[in-house]
Design an enzyme around this catalytic site. Sequence first.
Site, short mmCIF file in Angstrom:
data_model
loop_
_atom_site.label_atom_id
_atom_site.label_comp_id
_atom_site.label_asym_id
_atom_site.label_seq_id
_atom_site.Cartn_x
_atom_site.Cartn_y
_atom_site.Cartn_z
N HIS A 55 -7.33 9.77 -2.40
CA HIS A 55 -6.71 9.69 -1.06
C HIS A 55 -7.59 10.31 0.03
O HIS A 55 -7.74 9.75 1.11
CB HIS A 55 -5.34 10.38 -1.11
CG HIS A 55 -4.37 9.87 -0.09
ND1 HIS A 55 -3.02 9.78 -0.32
CD2 HIS A 55 -4.55 9.42 1.17
CE1 HIS A 55 -2.42 9.31 0.76
NE2 HIS A 55 -3.32 9.08 1.67
N TYR B 249 3.25 9.67 -0.53
CA TYR B 249 4.33 9.10 0.29
C TYR B 249 5.70 9.32 -0.33
O TYR B 249 6.72 9.13 0.33
CB TYR B 249 4.12 7.60 0.56
CG TYR B 249 2.79 7.21 1.17
CD1 TYR B 249 1.94 8.17 1.73
CD2 TYR B 249 2.37 5.89 1.21
CE1 TYR B 249 0.71 7.82 2.28
CE2 TYR B 249 1.15 5.53 1.77
CZ TYR B 249 0.32 6.51 2.29
OH TYR B 249 -0.89 6.15 2.84
N ASP C 284 0.86 -1.20 0.00
CA ASP C 284 0.00 0.00 0.00
C ASP C 284 0.89 1.24 0.00
O ASP C 284 1.57 1.53 0.97
CB ASP C 284 -0.90 0.00 1.24
CG ASP C 284 -1.90 1.15 1.20
OD1 ASP C 284 -2.97 0.97 0.59
OD2 ASP C 284 -1.59 2.23 1.73
N LYS D 8 -2.51 5.94 -4.59
CA LYS D 8 -3.60 6.89 -4.33
C LYS D 8 -3.35 8.22 -5.02
O LYS D 8 -2.21 8.66 -5.13
CB LYS D 8 -3.74 7.12 -2.81
CG LYS D 8 -3.75 5.83 -2.01
CD LYS D 8 -3.94 6.04 -0.52
CE LYS D 8 -3.65 4.74 0.23
NZ LYS D 8 -2.26 4.58 0.65
P1 NAD Z 1 0.39 1.35 11.89
O1 NAD Z 1 -0.82 1.23 12.76
O2 NAD Z 1 0.66 0.32 10.86
O3 NAD Z 1 1.63 1.51 12.88
C1 NAD Z 1 2.95 1.55 12.40
C2 NAD Z 1 3.92 1.79 13.56
O4 NAD Z 1 3.67 0.86 14.62
C3 NAD Z 1 5.37 1.53 13.12
O5 NAD Z 1 5.95 2.73 12.67
C4 NAD Z 1 6.01 0.98 14.35
O6 NAD Z 1 6.48 2.07 15.14
C5 NAD Z 1 4.88 0.32 15.09
N1 NAD Z 1 4.84 -1.15 14.91
C6 NAD Z 1 4.61 -1.85 13.76
N2 NAD Z 1 4.58 -3.17 14.01
C7 NAD Z 1 4.80 -3.31 15.33
C8 NAD Z 1 4.88 -4.45 16.19
N3 NAD Z 1 4.73 -5.68 15.72
N4 NAD Z 1 5.12 -4.23 17.51
C9 NAD Z 1 5.25 -2.97 18.00
N5 NAD Z 1 5.17 -1.86 17.24
C10 NAD Z 1 4.95 -2.03 15.92
O7 NAD Z 1 0.31 2.82 11.25
P2 NAD Z 1 0.54 3.50 9.83
O8 NAD Z 1 1.88 3.26 9.30
O9 NAD Z 1 0.07 4.90 10.01
O10 NAD Z 1 -0.55 2.78 8.91
C11 NAD Z 1 -0.26 1.65 8.10
C12 NAD Z 1 -0.43 1.97 6.64
O11 NAD Z 1 -1.73 2.53 6.39
C13 NAD Z 1 0.51 3.07 6.12
O12 NAD Z 1 1.82 2.60 5.92
C14 NAD Z 1 -0.20 3.46 4.84
O13 NAD Z 1 0.05 2.48 3.84
C15 NAD Z 1 -1.66 3.41 5.28
N6 NAD Z 1 -2.17 4.75 5.67
C16 NAD Z 1 -3.12 5.34 4.88
C17 NAD Z 1 -3.63 6.57 5.19
C18 NAD Z 1 -4.70 7.18 4.32
O14 NAD Z 1 -5.04 8.37 4.51
N7 NAD Z 1 -5.25 6.46 3.39
C19 NAD Z 1 -3.17 7.27 6.32
C20 NAD Z 1 -2.20 6.66 7.13
C21 NAD Z 1 -1.72 5.39 6.80
#
Ligand code: NAD
Length: 283
Positions: free
Chosen positions: A113, A55, A50, A80
Site C-alpha cells: 500500500h 479500508y 479496488d 493491498k
Molecule cells: P475520487 O477522486 O474517486 O473522488 C471520490 C469523490 O468524488 C466521491 O466521494 C464523491 O464525493 C465525488 N464524486 C465521485 N463521482 C462524482 C461525480 N460524477 N460528480 C461529482 N462528484 C463525484 O477519490 P478517492 O475515493 O480518494 O479515490 C478513488 C479510489 O482510489 C479509492 O476509492 C481507492 O480505491 C483508491 N485510493 C487509493 C489510495 C492509495 O493509497 N493507494 C489512496 C486513496 C484512494
Amino acid sequence: MADSTNTVPTVTLNNGVEIPQLGFGVYQIDPPDTKAAVLAAFEAGYRHIDTAELYGNEAEVGDAVRASGIDRSEIFVTSKLKNGFHDPDRVAAAFQGTLDALDIDYVDLFLIHWPMPTSDVDYLDTWKAMEGLLGGGKVRAIGVSNFQVPHLQRILDEATVVPAANQIELHPYLTQDPLREFDGAHGIATEAWSPIAQGKVLGDLAIAAIATEVGRTPAQVVLRWHIQRGEIVFPKSVTRSRVEENFALFDFELSTDQVAAISALNRDERLGPDPDTFGRVPD
Ligand code: NAD
C-alpha cells in the site's frame, strides 16, 4: 441504462494478466454500505473493484462478488498490504487475512500500500516476500502503491519480479509525468488514485469549458483524460447516478489539444501524504 461491460478497454499487465482500465474504488465506503455499493457498480457494468486491508471493507466486497452471480473470472479484485505488515514474516499471513476476509479463492492484484521508506522495515524486503506469494494460484499479479522513482529503481535493481502496477495519486492538479514515464519505460502499469481529486478539480474553469465543448460532465471529462493517457482509474461514489455517470466514458473522445490542456493544469498539488515521508499508521 449503462453501457455493457465489454466496452471497457483492458490494460495488459507485464505478466499477461488483463485489468479493466476502469474500476470502482471503495475507500471510505462504510462497511455496512459496501456490499450494496459494489452490487450497484456491478449493475452499472463495472467489473473491477479496488479495495485494501486498510479500508476495512474487504469482507463486504467479497460478499458482493459472491452475491452478484457474475462469474468470478469476469471480475478483477485488487487489495493491498496493510502498513503494519511490512515485516517479511508477516506478509504471507496478511495476504491470507485478505483472502479470508474476501472469501473469493484468489485476488487478481495485491499491492504494497505504501513504501514507508522511513520505517524500520525495508520495502525491498517486503517486496521480496510479496514475490513469494506468486505461484500458489491465490494471486494473479503483484504490485506497489505510492512508490516513487527511487523506490522502484531499487526493486528493479535488486529484486526478481517487476511490479505489475504502481497505484499513485494522480489527477489534473498532480499529473505525475516523470513517475508515469518511469513506470511506462519499465512495463509497470500506472493506476491513478483520487482520479477526480475527490471532486476538487470538477469546478476548474478549463475543465468546465471542455465539458461544455464535448457535452459531458466535468467528472466524465477528467476520467476520459485518464483513459486516453493510458491510466487505470477507479473513481469512488455511493450515489447511483454518479456511479453510472463515471462509467459512461467510452462513447466520446477528447481531442489531443483537450488532453494537453487538462495536463497543463498540473500544479504538483497532493491531497494525500508525501510517500517519501509517510510512515506507519496504527494497525
Ligand atoms: P475520487 O477522486 O474517486 O473522488 C471520490 C469523490 O468524488 C466521491 O466521494 C464523491 O464525493 C465525488 N464524486 C465521485 N463521482 C462524482 C461525480 N460524477 N460528480 C461529482 N462528484 C463525484 O477519490 P478517492 O475515493 O480518494 O479515490 C478513488 C479510489 O482510489 C479509492 O476509492 C481507492 O480505491 C483508491 N485510493 C487509493 C489510495 C492509495 O493509497 N493507494 C489512496 C486513496 C484512494
